[in-house]
Design a protein around this motif. Sequence first.
Motif, short mmCIF file in Angstrom:
data_model
loop_
_atom_site.label_atom_id
_atom_site.label_comp_id
_atom_site.label_asym_id
_atom_site.label_seq_id
_atom_site.Cartn_x
_atom_site.Cartn_y
_atom_site.Cartn_z
N LEU A 117 27.09 -8.21 45.99
CA LEU A 117 25.81 -8.59 45.66
C LEU A 117 24.64 -7.68 45.94
CD1 LEU A 117 26.17 -12.49 46.59
CD2 LEU A 117 26.31 -11.33 44.30
N GLN A 118 24.43 -6.41 45.84
CA GLN A 118 23.60 -5.41 46.17
C GLN A 118 22.09 -5.80 45.62
OE1 GLN A 118 23.44 -1.30 44.70
NE2 GLN A 118 24.29 -0.93 46.55
N VAL A 119 21.30 -5.86 46.64
CA VAL A 119 19.99 -6.08 46.49
C VAL A 119 19.34 -4.69 46.10
CG1 VAL A 119 19.70 -8.14 47.89
CG2 VAL A 119 19.21 -5.98 48.88
N ASN A 120 18.13 -4.88 45.23
CA ASN A 120 17.38 -3.89 44.59
C ASN A 120 16.35 -3.46 45.76
OD1 ASN A 120 16.23 -1.60 43.22
ND2 ASN A 120 15.40 -3.32 41.64
N ILE A 121 16.82 -2.56 46.67
CA ILE A 121 16.00 -1.84 47.72
C ILE A 121 16.06 -0.31 47.57
CG2 ILE A 121 15.83 -3.95 49.29
CD1 ILE A 121 18.00 -2.41 50.76
N SER A 122 15.20 0.28 48.06
CA SER A 122 15.02 1.75 48.29
C SER A 122 16.26 2.29 48.82
CB SER A 122 13.83 2.47 48.77
OG SER A 122 13.78 2.23 50.29
N GLU A 123 16.51 3.58 48.66
CA GLU A 123 17.81 4.35 49.29
C GLU A 123 17.25 4.54 50.77
OE1 GLU A 123 21.70 5.04 49.51
OE2 GLU A 123 20.66 4.28 47.77
N GLU A 124 16.16 4.77 51.16
CA GLU A 124 15.72 5.19 52.45
C GLU A 124 15.78 3.81 53.17
OE1 GLU A 124 11.30 5.74 54.67
OE2 GLU A 124 11.54 6.25 52.56
N VAL A 125 15.46 2.63 52.78
CA VAL A 125 15.62 1.50 53.42
C VAL A 125 17.32 0.96 53.57
CG1 VAL A 125 15.05 -1.21 53.58
CG2 VAL A 125 13.55 0.45 52.86
N ARG A 126 18.02 1.15 52.70
CA ARG A 126 19.30 1.04 52.74
C ARG A 126 19.81 1.92 53.96
NH1 ARG A 126 21.61 -1.67 48.97
NH2 ARG A 126 20.10 -0.99 47.38
N ASP A 128 18.17 3.22 56.51
CA ASP A 128 17.71 2.79 57.74
C ASP A 128 18.49 1.66 58.37
OD1 ASP A 128 15.86 4.69 57.64
OD2 ASP A 128 14.04 3.40 56.99
N VAL A 129 18.88 0.45 57.34
CA VAL A 129 19.74 -0.58 57.87
C VAL A 129 21.30 -0.05 58.59
CG1 VAL A 129 20.57 -2.64 57.27
CG2 VAL A 129 18.52 -2.19 56.46
N ALA A 130 21.80 0.83 57.60
CA ALA A 130 23.11 1.48 58.09
C ALA A 130 23.01 2.08 58.91
CB ALA A 130 23.67 2.35 56.54
N ARG A 135 20.83 -2.24 66.71
CA ARG A 135 19.53 -3.01 67.00
C ARG A 135 19.43 -3.81 66.33
NH1 ARG A 135 18.54 2.29 66.47
NH2 ARG A 135 17.39 1.90 64.63
N TRP A 136 19.65 -5.19 66.50
CA TRP A 136 19.52 -6.53 65.63
C TRP A 136 18.16 -7.04 65.58
CZ3 TRP A 136 23.74 -5.55 63.82
CH2 TRP A 136 24.87 -5.34 64.55
N SER A 137 17.13 -6.72 66.39
CA SER A 137 15.92 -6.86 65.95
C SER A 137 15.18 -6.43 65.20
CB SER A 137 15.05 -7.17 67.53
OG SER A 137 13.60 -7.39 67.30
N GLY A 138 15.00 -7.39 64.00
CA GLY A 138 14.04 -6.50 62.85
C GLY A 138 15.00 -5.60 62.07
N ILE A 139 16.30 -5.67 62.05
CA ILE A 139 17.49 -4.76 61.41
C ILE A 139 17.01 -4.90 59.62
CG2 ILE A 139 19.22 -6.61 61.62
CD1 ILE A 139 21.28 -4.24 61.50
N PHE A 140 16.77 -6.16 59.39
CA PHE A 140 16.66 -6.47 58.17
C PHE A 140 15.19 -6.58 57.51
CE2 PHE A 140 21.00 -8.10 58.93
CZ PHE A 140 21.74 -7.09 58.27
N ASP A 141 14.28 -6.45 58.30
CA ASP A 141 12.99 -7.01 57.99
C ASP A 141 12.64 -5.99 56.73
OD1 ASP A 141 13.01 -8.38 59.86
OD2 ASP A 141 11.41 -7.44 61.21
N GLU A 142 12.47 -4.89 56.61
CA GLU A 142 12.00 -4.18 55.68
C GLU A 142 12.82 -4.46 54.27
OE1 GLU A 142 10.64 0.56 54.79
OE2 GLU A 142 11.69 0.26 56.49
N ASP A 145 11.55 -7.52 53.12
CA ASP A 145 10.17 -7.59 52.67
C ASP A 145 10.26 -7.04 51.20
OD1 ASP A 145 9.17 -8.68 55.01
OD2 ASP A 145 8.40 -6.49 55.72
N MET A 146 10.97 -5.91 50.90
CA MET A 146 11.10 -5.42 49.51
C MET A 146 11.67 -6.55 48.52
SD MET A 146 12.40 -1.54 50.21
CE MET A 146 11.86 -1.00 48.57
N ALA A 147 12.74 -7.25 48.83
CA ALA A 147 13.50 -8.03 48.15
C ALA A 147 12.25 -9.55 48.07
CB ALA A 147 14.62 -8.55 48.99
N LYS A 148 11.83 -9.70 49.05
CA LYS A 148 10.71 -10.99 48.78
C LYS A 148 9.57 -10.28 47.89
CE LYS A 148 7.66 -12.45 51.74
NZ LYS A 148 7.19 -12.88 53.12
#
Length: 170
Positions: A117-126, A128-130, A135-142, A145-148
């Motif tokens: 179910l891959q979300v449409n986010i930038s490769e750079e953000v993808r 960064d998460v990988a 570091r769990w604090s804020g791991i998915f924030d960016e 934000d893009m998905a929202k």
Amino acid sequence: GDTRTPNSSIMGSPLMSGERTLHRSKSCESFTARTHQPLAGGLEDRFRQCIYNEFALSAFQAHCARELTLESLLFFLEVEVFRELAMAGPCRLPPGVRIEDYARYIYEIYIDTDAPLQVNISEEVREDVANSDGRWSGIFDEAQDMAKAMLKRHSFIRFEASEAHMLLAR
């Protein structure tokens, strides 16, 4: 801020209230329903009201499924739950489940390049998460934000203009 999870119900939400009036079209003899609801703030406020209302969320979820944007909504909701669990600590997790396990699940389902179910986010953000290195604090924030932002600017705007939203406001 609001500490409720997205799955909790807000029965008194302004989204659920409003006055329904009938508008007679001059070009035809049919009547169309128009919903006039009190202004509930800006787009962000209306989006949040929808997410935190059980009935509105269900209707928006069905709308996203029709628009093929359901993965973005599901990702947004998963990250909201993840964030709440991460802030609450290990005592809120089911026995044997660690926050790292939940983060890995979210990554594998929504972020990974082979995610079902891959979300449409930038490769750079993808990337960064990988490369977050536990570091769990804020791991998915960016990523969230893009998905929202895409949900709000596209799917949610169309949802507000839909018949399903008009029925909710009755």
